[in-house]
Scaffold this motif. Sequence first.
Motif, short mmCIF file in Angstrom:
data_model
loop_
_atom_site.label_atom_id
_atom_site.label_comp_id
_atom_site.label_asym_id
_atom_site.label_seq_id
_atom_site.Cartn_x
_atom_site.Cartn_y
_atom_site.Cartn_z
N VAL A 177 39.99 41.54 15.57
CA VAL A 177 39.45 42.63 14.74
C VAL A 177 40.01 43.97 15.20
CG1 VAL A 177 37.35 43.83 14.07
CG2 VAL A 177 37.41 41.34 14.11
N ARG A 178 40.07 44.17 16.52
CA ARG A 178 40.62 45.43 17.04
C ARG A 178 42.09 45.57 16.66
NH1 ARG A 178 39.50 44.70 21.99
NH2 ARG A 178 37.60 45.95 22.11
N LEU A 179 42.85 44.48 16.77
CA LEU A 179 44.26 44.53 16.41
C LEU A 179 44.43 44.84 14.92
CD1 LEU A 179 47.25 44.15 17.08
CD2 LEU A 179 46.94 41.67 16.74
N ARG A 192 45.72 51.51 11.08
CA ARG A 192 45.84 52.94 11.45
C ARG A 192 47.30 53.33 11.68
NH1 ARG A 192 41.24 51.61 14.52
NH2 ARG A 192 42.35 51.72 16.50
N LEU A 193 48.10 52.42 12.19
CA LEU A 193 49.52 52.72 12.36
C LEU A 193 50.23 52.83 11.00
CD1 LEU A 193 50.48 50.51 15.44
CD2 LEU A 193 50.25 53.01 15.35
N VAL A 194 49.89 51.96 10.06
CA VAL A 194 50.44 52.08 8.71
C VAL A 194 50.05 53.43 8.11
CG1 VAL A 194 50.44 51.13 6.39
CG2 VAL A 194 50.51 49.60 8.34
N ALA A 195 48.79 53.82 8.31
CA ALA A 195 48.33 55.11 7.80
C ALA A 195 49.11 56.26 8.43
CB ALA A 195 46.84 55.27 8.06
N PRO A 207 36.19 48.11 17.10
CA PRO A 207 35.95 47.73 15.71
C PRO A 207 35.12 46.47 15.57
CG PRO A 207 38.27 48.24 16.11
CD PRO A 207 37.61 48.15 17.44
N ALA A 208 34.95 45.72 16.62
CA ALA A 208 34.14 44.51 16.51
C ALA A 208 32.70 44.82 16.20
CB ALA A 208 34.21 43.72 17.82
N SER A 209 32.29 46.09 16.37
CA SER A 209 30.93 46.45 16.01
C SER A 209 30.67 46.28 14.53
CB SER A 209 30.64 47.89 16.40
OG SER A 209 31.49 48.77 15.69
N ALA A 210 31.74 46.17 13.74
CA ALA A 210 31.56 45.96 12.31
C ALA A 210 31.30 44.51 11.97
CB ALA A 210 32.80 46.44 11.55
N CYS A 211 31.38 43.62 12.94
CA CYS A 211 31.15 42.21 12.65
C CYS A 211 29.69 41.98 12.29
CB CYS A 211 31.51 41.35 13.86
SG CYS A 211 33.26 41.41 14.29
N THR A 212 29.46 41.04 11.44
CA THR A 212 28.11 40.67 11.04
C THR A 212 27.70 39.44 11.84
OG1 THR A 212 28.48 41.53 8.84
CG2 THR A 212 26.67 39.99 9.11
N THR A 213 26.69 39.57 12.66
CA THR A 213 26.19 38.45 13.43
C THR A 213 25.08 37.76 12.68
OG1 THR A 213 24.59 39.85 14.55
CG2 THR A 213 26.77 39.66 15.57
N VAL A 222 53.65 42.82 7.71
CA VAL A 222 53.83 41.39 8.00
C VAL A 222 52.92 40.95 9.14
CG1 VAL A 222 55.46 39.67 8.84
CG2 VAL A 222 56.17 41.29 7.08
N VAL A 223 52.88 41.74 10.22
CA VAL A 223 51.99 41.39 11.34
C VAL A 223 50.53 41.44 10.90
CG1 VAL A 223 51.29 42.04 13.66
CG2 VAL A 223 53.69 42.21 13.00
N LEU A 224 50.20 42.43 10.07
CA LEU A 224 48.84 42.53 9.56
C LEU A 224 48.46 41.29 8.74
CD1 LEU A 224 46.36 44.47 9.34
CD2 LEU A 224 47.37 45.30 7.20
N ALA A 225 49.41 40.78 7.97
CA ALA A 225 49.15 39.57 7.20
C ALA A 225 48.90 38.37 8.11
CB ALA A 225 50.34 39.29 6.26
#
Length: 800
Positions: free
Chosen positions: A113-115, A121-124, A227-233, A377-380
Motif C-alpha cells: 500500500v505504501r509503495l 505521488r511520483l507520477v503526480a 498509507p496503510a492507515s487507509a486499510c479497512t480492518t 507499469v510498476v503501479l500496474a
Amino acid sequence: MPPATQAPQSPGPALELLVHGVGGATPQEMLDDPRTVRITGDATAAIYRRAEDTDAEQHPERYRDRPIPEAYCWSNLTSGNGSRALWLLLLPFMVVNLAHWMRPTARSRTRAVRLYGVLVRLVALSLTVLLTAAACEVALDLTAWQCAGVPDCSNQRSWLGFLSTAQGGWWSQPGRRLALAALVPTALVVLLWFLSNRTWSAYESQRPLAGTEPDDDDPDPEPDPSPASACTTPFGRPALGRPGFWYGRRLVARLRAAHTAAGFLTVAASVAGAAARHDRAVTGPVPGIIGRLIETALVLGALVVVWVVCRRGRSERRLDNRLDRALITYLPGAALALLVLSAAYAAWSRPAWVSSGALPGDLAFSVVTVGQGALVVVLALVSLGLYRRTPEPRTVMFGLGGPVVAMLACALGGVMSGGVSQRVADWLDGPGTPGMGRSSVIEGPPVLLSWQASVIPVLLVLLAVPALLLLVRTWLAARALEPGIDREYEEERPEPARTRQIARIQAAAALTDSAAWILGPVCGATLLLGAAAVCGAWLSGKVPGLAMKGDGPFVESVAQAAQSTGSWMVGLGFILFVTWGRRAYRDASARRTIGILWDVGTFWPRAAHPFAPPCYAERAVPDLASRMSGWTGLTRGRLVISGHSQGSVLAASAVWQLPAHTRSRVALLTYGSPIERLYGRWFPAYFGPGPLHALHRSVHCWRNLWRATDPIGGRVRLDEGPGPEVDRGPLRDPLVYGRTPEHPLPEAVLGHSDYQADPVFAQERAALLERLDPVLPRQADGADSPGVPRSQGSSGKSSG
C-alpha cells in the motif's frame, strides 16, 4: 468527527435532511416552497428550512405526521462564475489524484500500500515537471531563443523588438533573453502555489470540532503515518470514518512545497543548462566551474524534492496538527534562490554567444515520458498484486483502475503541453510549418511532441472499434429488453414505439457499467503508442513527415496527414476543453452531464497532487456530520438523511464520521446513488463491499432506491441482516406506460431525476421513521432529559 451525543430519552421530532446531487438545486426547489430561510451556514454551503418550519422544535405537535424538512445546498462549492472553469486547466492533476484513491482493497499489505502511494505521488510530480517544462518550451525556447534570435521572425513581432538580435540591445544576448523569459514559467509556478495555498487555508486547514476522540470500536487509536492507515480492518472503523480523513493539511503542505520547488528547479535547469553548455563548448568570460556547481546544486535539489514526495503519506487515525514548517518554508525558498542565481548566471555578458536551432528539449520531454510510462507499469504490477491478495469481483479491470487513470492523466498532460507548444510555434512561424523545413523560419518544438500529436488520429481510429462494439451491444440489449417491459406494465395492447423508447433508455443507462471496456483499451493503446512515439523521435531525430521521406508516396502522405491532423486536433481539443468546462459552470443542463465526472474527481482529498482542484467534501462532510450530531443531541429526535446522486455519497461519508452511538440512531435514504455502481467499483478500498457492509451494520436502517433507466445511480448490493433489504427497485419508470384517463398526456422517463415524484419515496421515508422509533425509549410524561431545555428556538442556530 463531532462529539458523541447523549443517550436519547424521548422520540422527539423527526428531521429529514435533504442533500442534492451533482446538478445542484436551490433551497426553494428542494423544499418545494418559495419562502425559505437559511438556518446555518454561509453563501457557499448552508442549511435551509421553510419559513413556516423555523420554530418546529418549539411546536413538535405540528409534525407528528411528517418530518421537518431541511435542505443542505452545497453546489457553490463546485460551481460559480465562468472564471472557475480555469480549474479545468489542472485536469491532469485532478485525474492523477483520483488514481491514489483507486487502489484495490488490501489487508495486512502495509508495504504494498505504501509503495502504491509513493508511485502515484511520483507520477503526480512528473506532471508538475511536464507542465512547467511546457511553459519553458513556449517562453524560453520558441519565443526567447528561436524567434527572438531570428530577425525574420522577431521583425514580424513588434513586441519582441527589444529582444531581437537585429536591434543589438542589452537584451539581445541569448542568456539575457532566457533570463527574462523565465519570468513566465516562474509566474505560472507562483500562481499554482498561490491557488493551492489559498484553498489549503480554506479546506485542509479547517479543523473539525474540538474535543473529538476515536470511538471504542476503533482498535488502533495510535497515529499511523503510513498509507496503510487507509486499510479497512474487519473490526475497525472504515477509512472514511477515521478522524483525520477530511483533515489532510500536513501532507498537502509538504507536497505543495515539493511541487513548487520542482517547478522552480525545472525553470532554473532550462535557463542555467543552456548557459552551462555554451561555457563548456567555448572559452569565454565566464568560468565553466560556475555552471557545473549550479547544475550540481540543481541535481541535489531534485533529489531532495523526490525524497520529500516519497517520505510520507496520509495520516488519518488521529488529527495530525503538526506542520513541517522548516520544510515548507525553506525548500521552495531555496529552489527560488537557485532560480535567481541561475538567471544571474545566464545573464552574464557573453558577446560571442549566438542562439541557433532549438534548445535541447527533446531529451527532457523524452525522459519525462519514459519515466511516466515506467511508473505506470510498476503501479500496474503493484495493483495486480494487491487485487490477487484480496479479489473482489465488482472491482473494475481486476484492480487496474488506478494505473489506467494514472496513464490517462499522463496522456492529458502530454496532449495539453504539446498542443500549446505546437500552436504557439505555428503562430510564431507565420505561413511556415515548424520542423518541416518548408519556408519555416524557426526550428519549432521538440520532435517528440510532433510524434505524440501524430499518434492521436491512430488512437481515435482504435477507439472507434470498442465504441462500435458497445453500440451494437446496446442495440441488441434494447431489443432483448422489450418483452420484459411489456410484461412489467401488463399492457393488453402495448405500443411498440413506447416500448422501444423505454428499452433504449434502459440499455443506454447500462453503458455506465461498460466504461472500463473503453477506458482500459484506450489507456493501453496510449501506453504502446507513446512508446512508439519516443522510439520514432529518438531513432529519426525528425518530425514524422520528414522521417518517412523515401518510404513511398503512400507512407509519406499518411505520415504528413497524421502529423498535421494530430497537431490541429490537439489545439482544437484544448480550446473545446476550456469552452465546455466554462459552459459546465454556467449552464445547469451542461453541468448535469459533465458535472458528475468533475464532482467525483473533486470529492477526494488532495493526497497525490497539491495543485489539484480543492476537495469540496472537506467542507460538506463535516457540515453534515455536525448538523446531524448537534440536532440529535439537542432534540433527542429522529433523523433521516436523504441523499440524491452525489449527495448520497456525501451523506454516507458524513454518517461514517458520526460517533457510533449517534450513527445507530440515524436512518439513511439514498436514491439515484452511485455509491456502489461508480464508487464501489472504482474505489474498492473505500466504498467496496467491506466498508459498505460496515456502514449497513452501524447505521440503524438504510434504504436505497434505484431505476433501470438511471445512468448514474444503481443498487448497493447488500442483503445481510434480519430487516428489509437495502435496495428497493428497480422502480417503475415511467410511472405510467401510456395515456390513461388519469394521465391523458405521456409520462416522461425520469431516469436520474425526480425520485420524490415516485410514491415509493414517501413510503420508504415513512418506513424508515417508523423503524427508528423502537430504539428511542419513551418517558411517561415526555419529560426532557436533564440539562436540556424543553424547546429550542432554532435547530440550526443551536447546532451551528
